[in-house]
Design a protein around this motif. Structure first.
Motif, PDB file in Angstrom:
ATOM      1  N   ILE A   1       0.793  -1.235   0.000  1.00  0.00           N
ATOM      2  CA  ILE A   1       0.000   0.000   0.000  1.00  0.00           C
ATOM      3  C   ILE A   1       0.828   1.290   0.000  1.00  0.00           C
ATOM      4  N   PRO A   2       1.935   1.366   0.763  1.00  0.00           N
ATOM      5  CA  PRO A   2       2.695   2.637   0.718  1.00  0.00           C
ATOM      6  C   PRO A   2       3.233   2.982  -0.668  1.00  0.00           C
ATOM      7  N   LEU A   3       3.236   2.029  -1.590  1.00  0.00           N
ATOM      8  CA  LEU A   3       3.690   2.351  -2.941  1.00  0.00           C
ATOM      9  C   LEU A   3       2.600   3.024  -3.776  1.00  0.00           C
ATOM     10  N   MET A   4       1.340   2.932  -3.324  1.00  0.00           N
ATOM     11  CA  MET A   4       0.274   3.635  -4.039  1.00  0.00           C
ATOM     12  C   MET A   4       0.530   5.131  -3.868  1.00  0.00           C
ATOM     13  N   SER A   5       0.306   5.899  -4.929  1.00  0.00           N
ATOM     14  CA  SER A   5       0.663   7.306  -4.888  1.00  0.00           C
ATOM     15  C   SER A   5      -0.335   8.097  -4.045  1.00  0.00           C
ATOM     16  N   CYS A   6      -0.055   8.235  -2.764  1.00  0.00           N
ATOM     17  CA  CYS A   6      -1.031   8.873  -1.878  1.00  0.00           C
ATOM     18  C   CYS A   6      -1.106  10.377  -2.140  1.00  0.00           C
ATOM     19  N   SER A   7      -2.174  10.999  -1.635  1.00  0.00           N
ATOM     20  CA  SER A   7      -2.386  12.411  -1.972  1.00  0.00           C
ATOM     21  C   SER A   7      -1.284  13.312  -1.419  1.00  0.00           C
ATOM     22  N   ALA A   8      -0.542  12.837  -0.417  1.00  0.00           N
ATOM     23  CA  ALA A   8       0.557  13.649   0.109  1.00  0.00           C
ATOM     24  C   ALA A   8       1.685  13.802  -0.899  1.00  0.00           C
ATOM     25  N   ARG A   9       1.718  12.885  -1.883  1.00  0.00           N
ATOM     26  CA  ARG A   9       2.766  13.022  -2.894  1.00  0.00           C
ATOM     27  C   ARG A   9       2.374  14.024  -3.968  1.00  0.00           C
ATOM     28  N   LEU A  10       1.064  14.309  -4.074  1.00  0.00           N
ATOM     29  CA  LEU A  10       0.603  15.219  -5.122  1.00  0.00           C
ATOM     30  C   LEU A  10       1.308  16.567  -5.104  1.00  0.00           C
ATOM     31  N   PRO A  11       1.351  17.222  -3.918  1.00  0.00           N
ATOM     32  CA  PRO A  11       2.036  18.520  -3.895  1.00  0.00           C
ATOM     33  C   PRO A  11       3.464  18.414  -4.410  1.00  0.00           C
ATOM     34  N   VAL A  12       4.131  17.329  -4.044  1.00  0.00           N
ATOM     35  CA  VAL A  12       5.524  17.160  -4.453  1.00  0.00           C
ATOM     36  C   VAL A  12       5.612  16.992  -5.966  1.00  0.00           C
ATOM     37  N   TYR A  13       4.785  16.075  -6.501  1.00  0.00           N
ATOM     38  CA  TYR A  13       4.809  15.857  -7.945  1.00  0.00           C
ATOM     39  C   TYR A  13       4.422  17.125  -8.690  1.00  0.00           C
ATOM     40  N   ALA A  14       3.403  17.802  -8.184  1.00  0.00           N
ATOM     41  CA  ALA A  14       2.935  19.000  -8.882  1.00  0.00           C
ATOM     42  C   ALA A  14       4.056  20.025  -8.974  1.00  0.00           C
ATOM     43  N   LEU A  15       4.771  20.202  -7.873  1.00  0.00           N
ATOM     44  CA  LEU A  15       5.873  21.166  -7.881  1.00  0.00           C
ATOM     45  C   LEU A  15       6.973  20.725  -8.848  1.00  0.00           C
ATOM     46  N   LEU A  16       7.346  19.453  -8.741  1.00  0.00           N
ATOM     47  CA  LEU A  16       8.449  18.977  -9.573  1.00  0.00           C
ATOM     48  C   LEU A  16       8.073  19.007 -11.053  1.00  0.00           C
ATOM     49  N   LEU A  17       6.809  18.674 -11.342  1.00  0.00           N
ATOM     50  CA  LEU A  17       6.373  18.715 -12.742  1.00  0.00           C
ATOM     51  C   LEU A  17       6.346  20.143 -13.250  1.00  0.00           C
ATOM     52  N   ALA A  18       5.887  21.057 -12.373  1.00  0.00           N
ATOM     53  CA  ALA A  18       5.848  22.456 -12.785  1.00  0.00           C
ATOM     54  C   ALA A  18       7.250  22.924 -13.154  1.00  0.00           C
ATOM     55  N   PHE A  19       8.256  22.351 -12.474  1.00  0.00           N
ATOM     56  CA  PHE A  19       9.632  22.741 -12.769  1.00  0.00           C
ATOM     57  C   PHE A  19      10.062  22.307 -14.166  1.00  0.00           C
ATOM     58  N   ILE A  20       9.763  21.033 -14.512  1.00  0.00           N
ATOM     59  CA  ILE A  20      10.254  20.591 -15.826  1.00  0.00           C
ATOM     60  C   ILE A  20       9.362  21.015 -16.988  1.00  0.00           C
ATOM     61  N   LEU A  21       8.115  21.388 -16.699  1.00  0.00           N
ATOM     62  CA  LEU A  21       7.216  21.724 -17.800  1.00  0.00           C
ATOM     63  C   LEU A  21       7.433  23.154 -18.257  1.00  0.00           C
ATOM     64  N   PRO A  22       7.572  23.363 -19.556  1.00  0.00           N
ATOM     65  CA  PRO A  22       7.579  24.738 -20.052  1.00  0.00           C
ATOM     66  C   PRO A  22       6.205  25.354 -19.780  1.00  0.00           C
ATOM     67  N   SER A  23       6.185  26.639 -19.433  1.00  0.00           N
ATOM     68  CA  SER A  23       4.928  27.222 -18.960  1.00  0.00           C
ATOM     69  C   SER A  23       3.849  27.218 -20.040  1.00  0.00           C
ATOM     70  N   ASP A  24       4.234  27.155 -21.319  1.00  0.00           N
ATOM     71  CA  ASP A  24       3.204  27.142 -22.356  1.00  0.00           C
ATOM     72  C   ASP A  24       2.705  25.728 -22.642  1.00  0.00           C
ATOM     73  N   LYS A  25       3.207  24.747 -21.910  1.00  0.00           N
ATOM     74  CA  LYS A  25       2.764  23.376 -22.171  1.00  0.00           C
ATOM     75  C   LYS A  25       2.236  22.717 -20.908  1.00  0.00           C
ATOM     76  N   SER A  26       1.522  23.508 -20.098  1.00  0.00           N
ATOM     77  CA  SER A  26       1.114  22.961 -18.811  1.00  0.00           C
ATOM     78  C   SER A  26       0.080  21.844 -18.973  1.00  0.00           C
ATOM     79  N   TRP A  27      -0.536  21.754 -20.162  1.00  0.00           N
ATOM     80  CA  TRP A  27      -1.498  20.661 -20.376  1.00  0.00           C
ATOM     81  C   TRP A  27      -0.820  19.307 -20.291  1.00  0.00           C
TER      82      TRP A  27
END
Ligand SMILES: Nc1nc2c(ncn2[C@@H]2O[C@H](COP(=O)(O)OP(=O)(O)O)[C@@H](O)[C@H]2O)c(=O)[nH]1
Ligand SMILES: [Mg+2]
Lengths: 73, 679
Positions: B400-426
């Motif tokens: 179960i701890p391997l399931m992506s719990c909602s506490a990881r969302l903020p982390v992923y969202a931040l890290l993804l925002a970093f690698i994504l060019p701002s015009d390709k947020s989709w």
């Protein structure tokens, strides 16, 4: 003897007895699979396992292996 | 009213088969909208409540997990049966209310007759009478009561119909009760299979006696209207009618459980669930985000740029803000899970996925706990109590701890925002979905490996079985679903909030002290430059820096430095703390429009200490994502895992295996990407 695991979709049969050597036999009886009851195979998922039977007005999903211990007429 | 003279108020326990309406009745009686879900065995822990004051009945009410018989088959049933004989804290119940689904009378009466045989004092609450009525049938409650020598009341816990009647029956029983009568005669129940068949034969006779056909008597020739009870005996139609399955459910299942379409819809539903977490939440997130950055920058203006202003703006507001920003995603996740549960689809999902899961040592019944694991591992681990087989249960807890719990969302969202060019947020939704799929595949592989090593790691052997009732489909009650979502979200916040705030403050201190007012040479510098220099000096001489130097050797191989290391350590308390910790350590000031943007731009500017080399690059960010996919980081999960698995074995294995896997895979991906020139 034929068992519930060999039923075709939509086939209706009456339970003859439950193989009491199977570890799930008590639970099957408790949820209503008793001799004399009519069951029907309603659905079965991709690998024919688990299978969903109608019994006493409800749908119950069982593994094929468990359906195998329900002997039918 | 005459209550029994005991030290506490009398205890009333609600029991009944899964989905018989216990929780609905419990909620109505206690006024506590706790939780009703359409998944057999969803109540895994008992909930305690008092009668609402309007009922003027002083008693404690206990809701318990559903049981089919007095002989338990899984850990949740063990809990329920034990609490019938004696609740661990409250002692034996004074009265038992058995909920019996009137539309499934013969199945549900088994428990009643077992309770009666073991001399429990019971009242039967007949639920779902409306469903029976739609089948043109009714139940003669007086007759049923006579046959079981107990009170029978028709109720509908949704509207409260019949509840007054139930209360007055309960009051009567309490006032005529001589207290110690039943305890001594209560025998532990035991039955063999012949006994069960016998009991069912008796129940069928009873059923035939109490079912009344509501079809207009004039349509049935040769039967006198007075002879109501007899009618059923000569009319076999009513029995057939009673055993008919809801036609709408059969129709829907023809598609949703279809060999091909069933799988297609299953994957569609799962994909939709996970992508909507990202899509639907996006606009809400930017609203919350801008609000908090506004608060932060305003408070800096208000309190000045000294240590106090810094504490408020960076310690408190950014710290909590970086978490609250993700509440919309968490709400949406809980909402979708609630809707899926309430329609009755989850049990079908469990059935469809049983075969594949059994191949890796899990069970179809692992599906719902694993799915809840995407919200939070703690309730998910509790929900594994519905899995009868101990091996499969331990393996489910393990994974179960391997399931992506909602506490990881903020982390992923931040890290993804970093690698994504701002015009390709989709692309964000797409990438997030890939992270989810990757983590699901990875956990399946890990479960498969652990299962292969079965005798070394999890030493349990037991009959593997899958028997699950598929409830009738119904339109979800939005009021209930929304209420449950709010309860889950607030309880999540209440649990996580204080931890996050405390840690944010602690981290703020670690990164600010002991050199809170460093002496710097201010000559010829602008105000901004002074501010930035002060911050940098403060941090590099702080306790956090000292701590960081110790862990630097572990961080260098994976391309990161001690500042990331400190954040990763902080994430052990709760994963989402990682984000607020980064915000603090990189001394984010809110000059950008949103908090996330300001963290991202601070990260873009960060360099490996004393060099010009960028600290965060595509490779380190992907490495961090990989790290968060695998690492076992949450202290509360470790505690629950120990409690539910009954020892330290599983949690220690989780910490060792998952954290080691996280480090190794991060190492491989960071260095691999660099070798490929992808920096
Ligand atoms: N039609 C109908 N539905 C009911 C009645 N009582 C409860 N329900 C529904 O049945 C479902 C299962 O009820 P719940 O209380 O969760 O059952 P539990 O598993 O025994 O706790 C819920 O969605 C209820 O809304 C009733 O009298 N009539
Ligand atoms: Mg319940």
């Amino acid at each position: 003897m034929k068992s519930a695991s060999q039923l075709k979709l939509g086939e209706k049969v009456v339970i003859k007895n439950i193989d009491s050597s199977h570890p799930s036999s008590r639970r099957l009886l408790e949820i209503g699979f008793t001799p004399g009851q009519e069951i029907e195979l309603i659905n079965s998922s991709v690998f024919n396992d688990p299978m969903a039977f109608s019994i006493r007005g409800t749908l119950i999903a069982l593994r094929r292996n468990e359906a195998g211990c329900i002997k039918v007429e | 009213m005459n209550l029994p003279a005991t030290a506490r108020s009398p205890l009333i326990t609600l029991v009944g088969p899964p989905n018989s309406g216990k929780t609905t009745l419990f909620n109505y009686l206690s006024g506590n909208n706790f939780k009703t879900v359409n998944y057999p065995g969803a109540t895994v822990e008992y909930s305690l409540g008092k009668f609402q004051s309007k009922f003027s009945l002083k008693a404690i009410l206990l809701d318990s997990p559903g049981i089919v018989s007095l002989i338990p088959n899984s850990p949740d049933e063990v809990v329920a049966v034990k609490s019938l004989y004696s609740h661990p804290e409250l002692g034996p119940p004074d009265l038992i209310i058995v909920t019996v689904d009137a539309s499934q009378l013969s199945r549900h009466l088994l428990l009643v007759s077992q309770l009666k045989k073991s001399n429990f004092r019971i009242v039967i609450a007949l639920t779902m009478v409306d469903i029976l009525q739609r089948k043109k049938l009714a139940i003669d409650t007086i007759k049923l009561g006579e046959l079981f020598s107990c009170d029978v009341v028709k109720i509908d816990g949704r509207s409260g119909k019949g509840v007054d009647n139930l209360i007055s029956k309960v009051e009567n029983i309490f006032s005529s009760m001589n207290h110690k009568s039943t305890e001594s005669t209560r025998a532990n129940f035991c039955n063999d299979t012949n006994d069960l068949i016998d009991t069912f034969n008796k129940i069928e006779k009873i059923e035939a006696e109490v079912l009344i056909n509501l079809v207009d008597p004039s349509q049935l020739p040769n039967i006198s209207k007075a002879n109501k009870q007899l009618r059923i005996l000569i009319d076999p139609k009513s029995k057939i009618e009673c055993n008919k399955i809801d036609a709408r459910t059969l129709k829907i299942d023809r598609i949703l459980l279809h060999r091909i379409w069933g799988l297609v819809t299953f994957f569609a539903v799962m994909t939709l669930t996970f992508t909507s977490i990202f899509w639907l939440a996006e606009p809400l997130i930017s609203v919350v985000d801008s609000l908090f950055s506004l608060l932060s920058s305003e408070s800096l203006k208000l309190f000045g740029y000294g240590w106090f202003g810094d504490l408020v703006a960076n310690g408190i507001i950014s710290g909590t803000g970086s978490i609250l920003v993700f509440v919309p995603q968490i709400i949406i996740l809980f909402l979708i899970l609630g809707l899926l549960e309430d329609t009755g689809y989850l049990a079908r999902g469990a059935m469809l996925i049983d075969k594949p899961l059994s191949k890796i040592g899990l069970n179809g019944k692992s599906f719902v706990p694993m799915l809840s694991g995407f919200a939070c591992a703690i309730p998910a681990i509790l929900a594994t109590r519905t899995i009868p087989n101990r091996r499969e249960r331990l393996l489910t807890i393990f994974i179960i701890p391997l399931m992506s719990c909602s506490a990881r969302l903020p982390v992923y969202a931040l890290l993804l925002a970093f690698i994504l060019p701002s015009d390709k947020s989709w692309l964000g939704g797409f990438l997030l979905a890939s992270i989810y799929i990757f983590s699901i595949v990875a956990s399946a592989i890990i479960a498969g490996i652990i299962n292969k090593l079965r005798n070394k790691l999890i030493k349990e052997e037991d009959n593997s079985s899958f028997i699950l009732e598929l409830p009738a489909y119904r339109i979800p009650k939005f009021k209930v679903v929304i209420h449950n979502t709010i309860t889950s979200t607030t309880s999540y916040l209440r649990k996580a909030g204080p931890v996050i705030l405390t840690l944010s403050l602690f981290l703020w201190m670690l990164t600010s002290f002991p050199n809170i007012n460093p002496s710097i040479d201010k000559t010829g510098l602008t105000k901004d430059e002074i501010l930035n220099l002060t911050k940098a000096e403060r941090l590099s001489t702080s306790y956090a820096a000292d701590l960081g130097k110790i862990i630097q050797p572990i961080m260098t191989p994976i391309g990161m430095d001690w500042r990331v290391g400190v954040s990763l350590i902080a994430a052990f308390a709760a994963r989402e703390v990682f984000v607020s910790s980064l915000a603090l350590i990189f001394k984010v000031t809110s000059d950008e429009t949103t908090l996330q943007n300001s963290i991202v731009s601070a990260m873009r500017n960060a360099t490996v200490e004393d060099t010009e080399q960028k600290l965060f690059t595509a490779s380190t960010i992907i490495g961090l994502i990989i790290y968060f996919i695998f690492a076992m980081q949450c202290l509360s999960t470790i505690a629950v895992s120990r409690k539910e698995s009954g020892g330290w074995r599983i949690p220690i294995l989780q910490i060792l295996i998952f954290t080691a896997a996280a480090y190794v895979f991060t190492f491989i991906s960071v260095n691999g990407l660099r070798a490929l020139g992808w920096d």
